[in-house]
Design an enzyme around this catalytic site. Structure first.
Site, PDB file in Angstrom:
ATOM      1  N   ASN A 159       1.016  -1.260  -0.227  1.00 41.91           N
ATOM      2  CA  ASN A 159       0.087   0.090   0.051  1.00 41.91           C
ATOM      3  C   ASN A 159       0.875   1.369   0.086  1.00 41.91           C
ATOM      4  OD1 ASN A 159      -1.807   2.065   0.735  1.00 41.91           O
ATOM      5  ND2 ASN A 159      -2.214   1.376   2.666  1.00 41.91           N
ATOM      6  N   TRP A 160       0.987   2.046  -1.180  1.00 42.36           N
ATOM      7  CA  TRP A 160       1.810   2.984  -1.148  1.00 42.36           C
ATOM      8  C   TRP A 160       1.430   4.366  -0.452  1.00 42.36           C
ATOM      9  CZ3 TRP A 160       3.762   3.129  -7.224  1.00 42.36           C
ATOM     10  CH2 TRP A 160       4.522   1.935  -7.417  1.00 42.36           C
ATOM     11  N   LYS A 161       0.012   4.341  -0.302  1.00 42.80           N
ATOM     12  CA  LYS A 161      -0.511   5.608   0.586  1.00 42.80           C
ATOM     13  C   LYS A 161      -0.484   6.649  -0.571  1.00 42.80           C
ATOM     14  CE  LYS A 161       0.099   3.290   4.954  1.00 42.80           C
ATOM     15  NZ  LYS A 161       0.297   3.556   6.258  1.00 42.80           N
ATOM     16  N   HIS A 188      -9.292   0.854   5.138  1.00 45.43           N
ATOM     17  CA  HIS A 188      -8.128   1.244   5.639  1.00 45.43           C
ATOM     18  C   HIS A 188      -8.052   2.046   6.992  1.00 45.43           C
ATOM     19  CE1 HIS A 188      -3.997   2.512   6.484  1.00 45.43           C
ATOM     20  NE2 HIS A 188      -3.555   1.194   5.701  1.00 45.43           N
ATOM     21  N   GLU A 242      -6.643   4.370   8.043  1.00 45.89           N
ATOM     22  CA  GLU A 242      -6.524   5.912   7.680  1.00 45.89           C
ATOM     23  C   GLU A 242      -7.576   6.335   7.235  1.00 45.89           C
ATOM     24  OE1 GLU A 242      -2.766   5.378   5.604  1.00 45.89           O
ATOM     25  OE2 GLU A 242      -1.821   4.971   7.470  1.00 45.89           O
ATOM     26  N   GLU A 258      -5.029  -5.395  10.559  1.00 49.62           N
ATOM     27  CA  GLU A 258      -3.799  -4.155  10.874  1.00 49.62           C
ATOM     28  C   GLU A 258      -4.156  -3.647  11.995  1.00 49.62           C
ATOM     29  OE1 GLU A 258      -2.176  -2.921   6.735  1.00 49.62           O
ATOM     30  OE2 GLU A 258      -3.889  -1.904   6.813  1.00 49.62           O
ATOM     31  N   GLY A 282       2.684   1.651  10.710  1.00 54.60           N
ATOM     32  CA  GLY A 282       3.816   2.955  10.559  1.00 54.60           C
ATOM     33  C   GLY A 282       4.554   3.305  11.855  1.00 54.60           C
ATOM     34  N   SER A 342       3.942  -2.691  10.187  1.00 57.63           N
ATOM     35  CA  SER A 342       5.283  -2.804  10.563  1.00 57.63           C
ATOM     36  C   SER A 342       5.756  -4.065   9.869  1.00 57.63           C
ATOM     37  CB  SER A 342       5.550  -2.165  11.827  1.00 57.63           C
ATOM     38  OG  SER A 342       5.062  -1.198  12.015  1.00 57.63           O
ATOM     39  N   GLY A 378       3.033  -1.392   4.243  1.00 59.15           N
ATOM     40  CA  GLY A 378       2.978   0.201   3.801  1.00 59.15           C
ATOM     41  C   GLY A 378       4.227   0.417   3.802  1.00 59.15           C
ATOM     42  N   GLY A 379       5.102   0.921   4.926  1.00 64.60           N
ATOM     43  CA  GLY A 379       6.309   1.909   4.802  1.00 64.60           C
ATOM     44  C   GLY A 379       7.494   0.812   3.776  1.00 64.60           C
TER      45      GLY A 379
HETATM   46  C1  PEP Z   1      -0.457  -0.052   6.209  1.00 63.83           C
HETATM   47  O1  PEP Z   1      -0.916   1.235   6.296  1.00 63.83           O
HETATM   48  O2  PEP Z   1      -1.434  -0.860   5.768  1.00 63.83           O
HETATM   49  C2  PEP Z   1       0.612  -0.361   6.767  1.00 63.83           C
HETATM   50  C3  PEP Z   1       0.615  -1.704   7.248  1.00 63.83           C
HETATM   51  O3  PEP Z   1       1.618   0.455   7.091  1.00 63.83           O
HETATM   52  P1  PEP Z   1       2.974  -0.041   7.489  1.00 63.83           P
HETATM   53  O4  PEP Z   1       3.586  -1.274   6.976  1.00 63.83           O
HETATM   54  O5  PEP Z   1       3.929   1.118   7.377  1.00 63.83           O
HETATM   55  O6  PEP Z   1       3.087  -0.247   9.324  1.00 63.83           O
END
Ligand code: PEP
Length: 254
Positions: free
Chosen positions: A10-12, A95, A97, A167, A173, A212, A233-234
């Site tokens: 997920n590039w956000k 999600h 966010e 999640e 994040g 993470s 994500g990251g």
């Molecule tokens: C996400 O936002 O879906 C996510 C899992 O982010 P991260 O891997 O950065 O925690």
């Protein structure tokens, strides 16, 4: 029941024409030539046409959200049919966010899930509790409400064509990952929730873990019985980090 692992990035709100090009080209060239797991990316919607031209059938792709409406006066929205027109196979819905910053309720998310299915997109339903909710010991209640709102609208059979991503908000994040046991406990709870509705559908539904995930913890997480891959994500923003996770999925998929 063996479910195929899925590693999804997920590039956000990150990317550029150059980044999209480099990241996808590097991911494709770094993946094993024959792999037994799925890889997907979720770029910002404006980069979806470019992504469609680059993936060559090796990597799945989709939107980060979609409108519950098909068309009309909804400024700024993207519909399921638009995503489908550009070749998306999947779409994230709910999600954390989107829930937190755009006030998407369980009911809104259920409508988006329904819209995704209507347009032939596989919804990836995100769910998970905040730190406060975990500390108040209401994780299962929160996750059950998030998933049941969707089941109530579309029915359990619709989940034969869906993915769930657990999640925990406190792990997104933050660099703090749920332990594999903590994650497995919630994944098993989600599977049991689905089983109550249908014991034939429940074993089919891939349940991803997100929060993470890195190359260093992916193997332990993905080897748990009800963890079928990760939503990243990251670590999906550089090919090195993303491929390190894919390598672990590959080893577990031999
Ligand atoms: C996400 O936002 O879906 C996510 C899992 O982010 P991260 O891997 O950065 O925690």
């Amino acid at each position: 029941m063996t479910r195929k692992l899925l590693v999804a990035g997920n590039w956000k709100l990150n990317g550029s024409i150059t980044m999209t090009n480099d990241l996808i080209v590097e991911i494709i060239s770094g993946l094993p030539s024959s792999k037994n797991f799925d890889v997907a990316v979720f770029p910002p919607s404006i980069y979806i046409p470019q992504t469609a031209n680059l993936v060559g059938g090796v990597v799945l792709f989709g939107g980060q959200t979609l409108s519950e409406h098909d068309q009309g006066a909804y400024t700024g929205e993207v519909s399921g049919s638009m995503l489908k027109e550009f070749g998306c196979q999947m779409v994230l819905v709910g999600h954390s966010e989107r829930r937190a910053y755009y006030n998407e309720s369980n009911q809104d998310i259920a409508l988006k899930f329904q819209a995704a299915l209507k347009h032939g997109l596989k919804p990836v339903l995100c769910c998970g509790e905040t730190l406060e909710q975990r500390e108040s010991r209401v994780t299962e209640k929160v996750v059950a409400e998030q998933i049941n709102a969707v089941i109530d609208l579309v029915g359990i059979k619709a989940f034969a064509n869906a993915v769930i991503a657990y999640e925990p908000v406190w792990a997104i994040g933050t660099g703090v990952t749920a332990s594999s046991e903590q994650a497995q406990t919630v994944h098993a709870f989600i599977r049991s929730l689905l089983t109550l509705k249908s014991d034939t559908i429940a074993p089919l539904v891939p349940i991803l873990y997100g929060g993470s995930v890195k190359g260093s913890n992916a193997k332990e997480l993905f080897s748990m019985q009800d963890i079928d891959g990760g939503l990243i994500g990251g670590a999906s923003l550089t090919s090195e980090d993303f491929l390190a996770i894919c390598q672990q999925a590959d080893k577990l998929s031999q």
